[in-house]
Design an enzyme around this catalytic site. Structure first.
Site, PDB file in Angstrom:
ATOM      1  N   ASN A  37      -3.299   6.197  -0.917  1.00  0.00           N
ATOM      2  CA  ASN A  37      -2.949   6.496   0.477  1.00  0.00           C
ATOM      3  C   ASN A  37      -2.366   7.885   0.678  1.00  0.00           C
ATOM      4  O   ASN A  37      -2.381   8.405   1.790  1.00  0.00           O
ATOM      5  CB  ASN A  37      -2.032   5.410   1.025  1.00  0.00           C
ATOM      6  CG  ASN A  37      -2.849   4.190   1.375  1.00  0.00           C
ATOM      7  OD1 ASN A  37      -3.911   4.307   1.983  1.00  0.00           O
ATOM      8  ND2 ASN A  37      -2.395   3.023   0.956  1.00  0.00           N
TER       9      ASN A  37
ATOM     10  N   HIS B 298      -2.320  -2.864  -6.446  1.00  0.00           N
ATOM     11  CA  HIS B 298      -2.834  -2.535  -5.109  1.00  0.00           C
ATOM     12  C   HIS B 298      -4.357  -2.692  -5.082  1.00  0.00           C
ATOM     13  O   HIS B 298      -5.090  -1.865  -5.632  1.00  0.00           O
ATOM     14  CB  HIS B 298      -2.409  -1.097  -4.763  1.00  0.00           C
ATOM     15  CG  HIS B 298      -2.780  -0.666  -3.390  1.00  0.00           C
ATOM     16  ND1 HIS B 298      -2.908   0.655  -3.030  1.00  0.00           N
ATOM     17  CD2 HIS B 298      -3.055  -1.379  -2.267  1.00  0.00           C
ATOM     18  CE1 HIS B 298      -3.245   0.730  -1.757  1.00  0.00           C
ATOM     19  NE2 HIS B 298      -3.337  -0.490  -1.282  1.00  0.00           N
TER      20      HIS B 298
ATOM     21  N   GLU C 118      -5.322  -0.127  -7.985  1.00  0.00           N
ATOM     22  CA  GLU C 118      -4.346   0.938  -8.232  1.00  0.00           C
ATOM     23  C   GLU C 118      -3.082   0.256  -8.758  1.00  0.00           C
ATOM     24  O   GLU C 118      -2.488  -0.569  -8.045  1.00  0.00           O
ATOM     25  CB  GLU C 118      -4.067   1.689  -6.910  1.00  0.00           C
ATOM     26  CG  GLU C 118      -3.174   2.900  -7.073  1.00  0.00           C
ATOM     27  CD  GLU C 118      -2.886   3.606  -5.734  1.00  0.00           C
ATOM     28  OE1 GLU C 118      -2.779   2.924  -4.684  1.00  0.00           O
ATOM     29  OE2 GLU C 118      -2.736   4.845  -5.752  1.00  0.00           O
TER      30      GLU C 118
ATOM     31  N   SER D  79       0.825  -1.208   0.000  1.00  0.00           N
ATOM     32  CA  SER D  79       0.000   0.000   0.000  1.00  0.00           C
ATOM     33  C   SER D  79       0.859   1.258   0.000  1.00  0.00           C
ATOM     34  O   SER D  79       0.319   2.350  -0.162  1.00  0.00           O
ATOM     35  CB  SER D  79      -0.940  -0.008   1.206  1.00  0.00           C
ATOM     36  OG  SER D  79      -0.266  -0.408   2.354  1.00  0.00           O
TER      37      SER D  79
HETATM   38  N1  CAA Z   1     -16.614 -10.687   0.272  1.00  0.00           N
HETATM   39  C1  CAA Z   1     -17.662 -10.644  -0.566  1.00  0.00           C
HETATM   40  N2  CAA Z   1     -18.679  -9.736  -0.435  1.00  0.00           N
HETATM   41  C2  CAA Z   1     -18.620  -8.885   0.612  1.00  0.00           C
HETATM   42  C3  CAA Z   1     -17.559  -8.898   1.542  1.00  0.00           C
HETATM   43  C4  CAA Z   1     -16.519  -9.824   1.338  1.00  0.00           C
HETATM   44  N3  CAA Z   1     -15.450  -9.878   2.131  1.00  0.00           N
HETATM   45  N4  CAA Z   1     -17.779  -7.908   2.464  1.00  0.00           N
HETATM   46  C5  CAA Z   1     -18.935  -7.318   2.125  1.00  0.00           C
HETATM   47  N5  CAA Z   1     -19.442  -7.899   1.013  1.00  0.00           N
HETATM   48  C6  CAA Z   1     -20.616  -7.476   0.241  1.00  0.00           C
HETATM   49  C7  CAA Z   1     -21.925  -7.794   0.938  1.00  0.00           C
HETATM   50  O1  CAA Z   1     -22.398  -9.075   0.583  1.00  0.00           O
HETATM   51  C8  CAA Z   1     -22.851  -6.700   0.390  1.00  0.00           C
HETATM   52  O2  CAA Z   1     -23.281  -7.057  -0.912  1.00  0.00           O
HETATM   53  P1  CAA Z   1     -24.644  -6.443  -1.556  1.00  0.00           P
HETATM   54  O3  CAA Z   1     -24.427  -4.963  -1.686  1.00  0.00           O
HETATM   55  O4  CAA Z   1     -24.731  -7.147  -2.881  1.00  0.00           O
HETATM   56  O5  CAA Z   1     -25.721  -6.786  -0.603  1.00  0.00           O
HETATM   57  C9  CAA Z   1     -21.918  -5.504   0.237  1.00  0.00           C
HETATM   58  O6  CAA Z   1     -20.596  -6.039   0.159  1.00  0.00           O
HETATM   59  C10 CAA Z   1     -22.046  -4.567   1.411  1.00  0.00           C
HETATM   60  O7  CAA Z   1     -21.731  -5.301   2.581  1.00  0.00           O
HETATM   61  P2  CAA Z   1     -22.558  -5.230   3.945  1.00  0.00           P
HETATM   62  O8  CAA Z   1     -24.008  -4.988   3.659  1.00  0.00           O
HETATM   63  O9  CAA Z   1     -22.179  -6.400   4.780  1.00  0.00           O
HETATM   64  O10 CAA Z   1     -21.958  -4.018   4.737  1.00  0.00           O
HETATM   65  P3  CAA Z   1     -21.806  -2.512   4.362  1.00  0.00           P
HETATM   66  O11 CAA Z   1     -22.918  -2.003   3.526  1.00  0.00           O
HETATM   67  O12 CAA Z   1     -21.492  -1.876   5.646  1.00  0.00           O
HETATM   68  O13 CAA Z   1     -20.515  -2.494   3.430  1.00  0.00           O
HETATM   69  C11 CAA Z   1     -18.205  -2.273   3.113  1.00  0.00           C
HETATM   70  C12 CAA Z   1     -19.299  -2.964   3.883  1.00  0.00           C
HETATM   71  C13 CAA Z   1     -18.246  -2.693   1.641  1.00  0.00           C
HETATM   72  C14 CAA Z   1     -16.889  -2.715   3.742  1.00  0.00           C
HETATM   73  C15 CAA Z   1     -18.428  -0.710   3.209  1.00  0.00           C
HETATM   74  O14 CAA Z   1     -18.569  -0.328   4.541  1.00  0.00           O
HETATM   75  C16 CAA Z   1     -17.299   0.083   2.595  1.00  0.00           C
HETATM   76  O15 CAA Z   1     -17.236   0.268   1.386  1.00  0.00           O
HETATM   77  N6  CAA Z   1     -16.363   0.588   3.454  1.00  0.00           N
HETATM   78  C17 CAA Z   1     -15.204   1.326   3.008  1.00  0.00           C
HETATM   79  C18 CAA Z   1     -14.209   0.367   2.459  1.00  0.00           C
HETATM   80  C19 CAA Z   1     -12.939   1.051   2.051  1.00  0.00           C
HETATM   81  O16 CAA Z   1     -12.789   2.247   2.055  1.00  0.00           O
HETATM   82  N7  CAA Z   1     -11.976   0.212   1.648  1.00  0.00           N
HETATM   83  C20 CAA Z   1     -10.679   0.686   1.282  1.00  0.00           C
HETATM   84  C21 CAA Z   1      -9.802   0.662   2.487  1.00  0.00           C
HETATM   85  S1  CAA Z   1      -8.201   1.237   2.080  1.00  0.00           S
HETATM   86  C22 CAA Z   1      -7.432  -0.123   1.465  1.00  0.00           C
HETATM   87  O17 CAA Z   1      -7.938  -1.203   1.395  1.00  0.00           O
HETATM   88  C23 CAA Z   1      -6.088   0.063   0.946  1.00  0.00           C
HETATM   89  C24 CAA Z   1      -4.993   0.583   1.764  1.00  0.00           C
HETATM   90  O18 CAA Z   1      -3.923   0.657   1.218  1.00  0.00           O
HETATM   91  C25 CAA Z   1      -5.109   0.989   3.176  1.00  0.00           C
END
Ligand code: CAA
Length: 294
Positions: A187, A137, A149, A116
């Protein structure tokens, strides 16, 4: 194409999941057999969730699991067209892994890293094929987030970038190609926002829930920045901020002392059960950590 994924943690199992779901043969590699077992169970659970939402069929689920084999050594890499390294975010560890995979990967195999923030150019420099080293990424949760990314190192060959762009599209992801400077794009922009949210809490500008609510409801972010920091891992946020601070030499990137304290106290967020919030496995409920109750 055979794809070897190194590291069976959260990112590694997500990356193995999406490649296998899209028909690739995947070697999932980790030094720990227990971690591999846990990764396969997690992939199975996430596939079940996709089946229950009718996003995939039971047949696709079974084919996905059948496409993955697990290994505690690098033996499968010899046949791979692509290696994606997703080990712990530690420079020495990644350099060591890249030296080893460079020695066993066939000619023409692309060596990608899911880092990352660690320099792709630095990682490439320990291999005999810097032109074939690239950043790939993925975002967490990998099966859900559309972005890949793609980071060109100083020496990355244009054809290698084109291949990784095409592969990302095959995974039904949206690739964005960027250059190799500290934090890349994701990031460089995300971490100062999270750090500023932590500073706002530290300085008492607002309470924890107010800060997250402002960003969730005011800016339509799915999670507030403090909840997102817990989700990413406070140690990971801290490490990335240090890369930005060291790389640019600008004090604006220095991790907030509150973040440093929490990492030292091992309050790392979801992975340790407590960060800004208390996290109970299997529960989506958010409870503010007692340290931040007014
Ligand atoms: N595998 C498969 N599907 C998944 C899953 C997984 N691990 N986790 C969630 N889902 C699916 C669910 O089934 C659901 O699908 P539908 O929309 O078809 O119903 C959908 O994703 C939404 O999940 P939830 O309803 O359980 O929960 P939510 O609405 O709270 O969403 C989330 C969860 C997708 C994590 C959302 O909160 C989100 O987008 N959060 C922000 C995530 C983010 O910013 N990620 C980037 C982080 S930074 C990074 O990764 C890189 C770095 O370098 C730090």
């Amino acid at each position: 194409m055979i794809v070897s994924v190194i590291g069976a943690g959260t990112m590694g199992n997500g990356i193995a999941h999406v490649f296998a779901q899209h028909g690739f043969t995947v070697n999932l590699i980790d030094v720990s057999a227990a971690q591999l077992e846990k990764a396969i169970a997690t992939i199975g659970k996430n596939l079940d969730r996709q089946v229950s939402k009718a996003a995939i069929t039971e047949e696709i689920k079974n084919n996905t699991l059948a496409n993955i084999t697990t290994h505690t050594g690098f033996e499968g890499i010899g046949n791979s067209g692509l290696v994606v390294e997703a080990a712990t975010e530690n420079t020495e560890l990644k350099l060591n892994i890249f030296k080893q995979i460079d020695a066993v990967a066939p000619a023409g195999c692309i060596l990608a890293t899911n880092t990352s923030s660690i320099s792709i150019t630095k990682i490439a420099s320990v291999t005999g094929r810097p032109e074939s080293v690239i950043g790939m990424h993925f975002m967490n949760p990998v099966p859900v987030m559309k972005l890949v990314e793609i980071i060109n190192g100083y020496a990355t060959d244009k054809k290698v970038t084109e291949t990784i762009v095409a592969l990302s599209k095959q995974l039904n992801k949206v690739p964005c190609v960027v250059n190799d400077y500290p934090g890349f794009i994701a990031n460089r922009i995300l971490m100062p926002m999270i750090n500023e949210a932590i500073y706002s809490l530290y300085e008492g500008v607002a309470g924890l829930e107010e800060i997250d609510t402002v960003m969730k409801l005011g800016m339509a972010h799915p999670m507030g920045p403090l909840q997102l920091a817990d989700f990413i891992g406070l140690d990971v946020c801290h490490a990335i901020l240090k890369v930005l601070h060291d790389g640019f030499g600008n004090p604006k990137y220095a991790p907030c002392p509150l973040l440093t304290n929490m990492v030292t106290a091992k309050k790392l967020g979801v992975k340790s059960g407590e960060g800004f919030y208390v996290h109970t496995p299997g529960s989506k409920e958010l409870t503010v950590s007692p340290a931040f109750i007014k």
